[in-house]
Enzyme design. Structure first.
Site, PDB file in Angstrom:
ATOM      1  N   TRP A  14     -41.301  30.452 -47.390  1.00 54.61           N
ATOM      2  CA  TRP A  14     -42.707  30.706 -47.054  1.00 54.61           C
ATOM      3  C   TRP A  14     -42.980  30.093 -45.679  1.00 54.61           C
ATOM      4  O   TRP A  14     -42.610  28.947 -45.427  1.00 54.61           O
ATOM      5  CB  TRP A  14     -43.595  30.070 -48.134  1.00 54.61           C
ATOM      6  N   ASP A  71     -41.824  23.612 -55.337  1.00 50.53           N
ATOM      7  CA  ASP A  71     -43.088  24.255 -54.975  1.00 50.53           C
ATOM      8  C   ASP A  71     -43.337  25.337 -56.025  1.00 50.53           C
ATOM      9  O   ASP A  71     -42.582  26.308 -56.104  1.00 50.53           O
ATOM     10  CB  ASP A  71     -42.958  24.872 -53.572  1.00 50.53           C
ATOM     11  N   LYS A 101     -52.852  31.892 -57.208  1.00 48.57           N
ATOM     12  CA  LYS A 101     -52.402  33.216 -57.662  1.00 48.57           C
ATOM     13  C   LYS A 101     -52.650  33.411 -59.148  1.00 48.57           C
ATOM     14  O   LYS A 101     -53.211  34.415 -59.561  1.00 48.57           O
ATOM     15  CB  LYS A 101     -50.902  33.393 -57.383  1.00 48.57           C
TER      16      LYS A 101
HETATM   17  N1  PGU Z   1     -46.164  27.851 -51.706  1.00 49.95           N
HETATM   18  C1  PGU Z   1     -45.768  29.129 -51.650  1.00 49.95           C
HETATM   19  C2  PGU Z   1     -44.341  29.447 -51.899  1.00 49.95           C
HETATM   20  C3  PGU Z   1     -46.694  30.134 -51.347  1.00 49.95           C
HETATM   21  O1  PGU Z   1     -46.280  31.383 -51.312  1.00 49.95           O
HETATM   22  C4  PGU Z   1     -48.030  29.779 -51.089  1.00 49.95           C
HETATM   23  C5  PGU Z   1     -49.041  30.819 -50.719  1.00 49.95           C
HETATM   24  C6  PGU Z   1     -48.387  28.438 -51.196  1.00 49.95           C
HETATM   25  C7  PGU Z   1     -47.415  27.495 -51.500  1.00 49.95           C
HETATM   26  C8  PGU Z   1     -49.754  27.906 -50.962  1.00 49.95           C
HETATM   27  O2  PGU Z   1     -50.786  28.562 -51.488  1.00 49.95           O
HETATM   28  P1  PGU Z   1     -52.189  27.865 -51.707  1.00 49.95           P
HETATM   29  O3  PGU Z   1     -53.179  28.938 -51.559  1.00 49.95           O
HETATM   30  O4  PGU Z   1     -52.328  26.783 -50.700  1.00 49.95           O
HETATM   31  O5  PGU Z   1     -52.128  27.322 -53.082  1.00 49.95           O
HETATM   32  N2  PGU Z   1     -48.583  31.881 -49.990  1.00 49.95           N
HETATM   33  C9  PGU Z   1     -49.333  33.116 -49.875  1.00 49.95           C
HETATM   34  C10 PGU Z   1     -50.754  32.909 -49.414  1.00 49.95           C
HETATM   35  C11 PGU Z   1     -51.080  32.989 -47.981  1.00 49.95           C
HETATM   36  C12 PGU Z   1     -50.645  31.774 -47.232  1.00 49.95           C
HETATM   37  O6  PGU Z   1     -49.696  31.896 -46.474  1.00 49.95           O
HETATM   38  O7  PGU Z   1     -51.256  30.715 -47.407  1.00 49.95           O
HETATM   39  C13 PGU Z   1     -48.511  34.085 -49.052  1.00 49.95           C
HETATM   40  O8  PGU Z   1     -48.982  35.192 -48.810  1.00 49.95           O
HETATM   41  O9  PGU Z   1     -47.359  33.787 -48.718  1.00 49.95           O
END
Ligand code: PGU
Length: 466
Positions: free
Chosen positions: A194, A275, A311
Site C-alpha cells: 500500500w 496491518d 472498509k
Molecule cells: N492499510 C492498508 C493495507 C490499506 O489498504 C489502507 C487503506 C489502510 C491501511 C488505511 O486505511 P484507513 O482508512 O486509514 O483505515 N487503503 C485504501 C484507502 C485509501 C488510502 O490510501 O488511504 C486504498 O485505497 O488503498
C-alpha cells in the site's frame, strides 16, 4: 498572500524606484502589488518617533514567507479521486480508492451503522473527551474481534490496545514507538505494498527496506524470495505483513506458508507487525481473516497489529481503528500502552468518540453483530460477483488467448491487473477509468453493469499500449 513590510531609509524619493525595481527582480510581483510609502516618521520601526531629517520609506511587498515551499505532488491514491471528480465525462469510473460502492456505484452506509447511531441518540450519549487511549468499550471489543475473545493473550492482559485514527493513524503510532524504542531497527515491507506505508515510516524516520512478495511471471506470491529476504534482514527487524487481502496484489500466503513465515521470523528474532485493514473483507468471515494474526499469537510471539474499520464497517471518514501490541507479560503491555499514550498526547491529544461508539455498539450487541456479519458477506459477495463478471467479459472479448484467470485468484477489494503506468494512463485518458498507476483497480467501485466497458478498456490498454 501575506504582505511583508520592508523598511528602508533613502535619501531621495527617486532612490525608491530603484529599490522597488530590485525587489521586483527578486520576487514574483505584479505591478499593483508594491506600495511605497514616504513617511518621515514611520521609516524605521525601532525609531518610530524619531525623525532623522531624511526621507524614509516603507515598501509593502506581496512576498510570502512560504515562497520556498514547492507544490507537493498529488497523492497516488487519494489524488485519483480528485482527478475523477474533475472529469465531466458520463462514462467515468472511479476504481482508484478502495471504497465500497453499491451496484448503483453509490457510497454505502451499513444498516448496522445507522442502528448503532440511533442507539447513541436514544441513550443521549455525550461528547466529553475520551481518555488518551480511547473508548474502553471499543478497545475491549476491537482486541476481541482480532484475537478472539477467549485468546490467552487477552485473558493474560498481554495486549496493549490504543484507539487510533483508523489504520493509518494506528500504523503511525506504532512507527513512532519503533523510532523511539528500537532506534536503528528497520521495517521490512512487501514489494509492492500500500503506497502510504513508505510515507508513514519515512515520516516517523524509521528506516525500511523491501522484501520480495509479488512475482509478475506467475502473477502470484514469490514465496521463496519473501522467505530469503526476511532471513537476510538484520536480526530484530520488524516485518510488516498484511493480515489478509494484500493491498495491492490481492494475493495472500496459504496457511502453510504463514507457518513458514512465522518460523523464519522466530528464527531471526524479528518482530511481526500486522496491518489488518480488511478483516472480514477477504473471505467474508471475520475469524478466517484474522487467522494469520492468531497463528503468530498462538506461538507466544510478541507482535504489533494495526486495525482499521474503514472498509469492513464502511467508517472511512470516522477514522476509527486501533494499535495492538502483544507483549510477553501484562507488565510489559501496561508500559507499552503508557508510552503509546505519551506519543498520542502531543499529536492529537485523544481520539474521536463517534466511530468508537459505533464499533462498540455493533460488536458488543449480539443481534447487531450478526447483522453486521451478514452485511459484510453481502459486500464481499458483490465484489466476488463483479470479479467473476470481469473475468468472464475479458475472456469472452479478448481473442489473443491471454489467460485472465489471475483475476479470480486474487482476493479482497482489489485486482492487480499487471497494466503498467502507460497502460494505466491510457485507461484514464482514453477510457475515463480512474485507477492507481501501479495497475491496481478497486473492484469495490465496479458494478456488474460496467464490467463489459471495463473489459474493453483493459483489452485496449493491454494490447495497444506498450
Ligand atoms: N492499510 C492498508 C493495507 C490499506 O489498504 C489502507 C487503506 C489502510 C491501511 C488505511 O486505511 P484507513 O482508512 O486509514 O483505515 N487503503 C485504501 C484507502 C485509501 C488510502 O490510501 O488511504 C486504498 O485505497 O488503498
Amino acid at each position: 498572500m501575506a504582505s511583508t513590510m520592508i523598511s528602508l531609509a533613502s535619501a531621495t524619493p527617486s532612490a525608491s524606484l530603484s529599490v522597488q525595481e530590485t525587489l521586483k527582480g527578486k520576487t514574483r510581483l505584479g505591478s499593483g502589488s508594491v506600495s511605497t510609502l514616504f513617511n518621515k516618521e514611520k521609516g524605521n520601526p525601532s525609531n518610530k518617533k524619531k525623525s532623522f531629517g531624511r526621507i524614509s520609506m516603507t515598501v509593502a511587498v506581496n512576498v510570502s514567507r512560504f515562497e520556498g515551499i514547492a507544490m507537493a505532488p498529488p497523492d497516488p491514491i487519494l489524488g485519483v479521486s480528485e482527478a475523477f471528480r474533475a472529469d465531466i465525462d458520463v462514462k467515468k469510473l472511479n476504481l482508484g480508492v478502495g471504497a465500497y460502492r453499491t451496484e448503483e456505484l453509490q457510497p454505502y452506509v451499513l444498516d448496522v451503522v445507522k442502528k448503532a447511531e440511533n442507539l447513541m441518540l436514544e441513550r443521549g450519549e455525550n461528547k466529553e473527551y475520551l481518555p488518551i487511549e480511547g473508548l474502553a468499550a471499543f478497545n475491549k471489543v476491537t482486541a476481541e474481534l482480532l484475537f478472539g475473545a477467549d485468546n490467552p493473550v487477552i485473558e493474560q492482559q498481554r495486549v496493549a490496545t490504543v484507539q487510533g485514527l483508523s489504520g493509518t493513524g494506528s500504523l503511525r503510532l506504532a512507527a513512532a514507538l519503533i523510532e523511539r524504542y528500537f532506534p536503528g531497527a528497520q521495517v521490512l515491507i512487501s514489494s509492492p505494498t500500500w503506497g502510504n506505508h513508505k510515507n508513514i515510516f519515512n515520516d516517523a524516520r524509521v528506516p525500511w527496506s523491501e522484501y520480495r512478495y509479488y512475482d509478475p511471471k506467475t502473477v502470484g506470491l514469490d514465496f521463496e524470495g519473501m522467505i530469503s529476504d526476511i532471513k537476510a534482514a538484520p536480526e530484530g527487524s520488524f516485518v510488516l505483513l498484511h493480515g489478509c487481502a494484500h493491498n495491492p496484489t490481492g494475493i495472500d500466503p496459504t496457511p502453510e506458508q504463514w507457518e513458514k513465515i512465522a518460523d523464519v521470523i522466530q528464527e531471526k528474532n524479528h518482530i511481526p507487525f500486522f496491518d489488518v485493514a480488511y478483516q472480514g473483507f477477504a473471505s467474508g468471515s471475520l475469524d478466517a481473516d484474522a487467522s494469520s494474526v492468531r497463528l503468530f499469537a498462538a506461538r507466544g510471539m510478541e507482535l504489533l497489529v494495526a486495525q482499521s474499520y474503514s472498509k469492513n464497517l464502511g467508517l472511512y471518514a470516522e477514522r476509527i481503528g486501533a494499535i495492538n501490541v502483544v507483549c510477553s507479560s501484562a507488565d510489559a503491555a501496561a508500559r507499552v500502552k503508557s508510552q503509546l499514550k505519551r506519543i498520542a498526547r502531543p499529536m492529537y491529544s485523544n481520539p474521536s468518540v463517534h466511530g468508537a461508539r459505533i464499533v462498540a455498539n455493533v460488536v458488543g450487541d449480539p443481534a447487531l453483530f450478526n447483522e453486521w456479519k451478514a452485511e459484510m458477506e453481502m459486500m464481499a459477495g458483490r465484489i466476488k460477483n463483479v470479479r467473476q463478471k470481469l473475468f468472464d467479459s475479458l475472456s469472452a472479448k479478448d481473442k489473443s488467448g491471454k489467460d485472465w484467470s489471475f483475476i479470480l485468484k486474487q482476493i479482497g477489494m482489489f485486482s492487480f491487473t499487471g497494466l503498467n503506468k502507460a497502460q494505466s494512463d491510457n485507461m484514464t485518458n482514453k477510457w475515463h477509468v480512474y485507477m492507481t498507476k501501479d495497475g491496481r483497480i478497486s473492484l469495490a467501485g465496479l458494478s456488474l453493469a460496467k464490467c463489459e466497458y471495463l473489459a474493453d478498456a483493459i483489452i485496449d490498454s493491454y494490447h495497444n499500449v506498450s
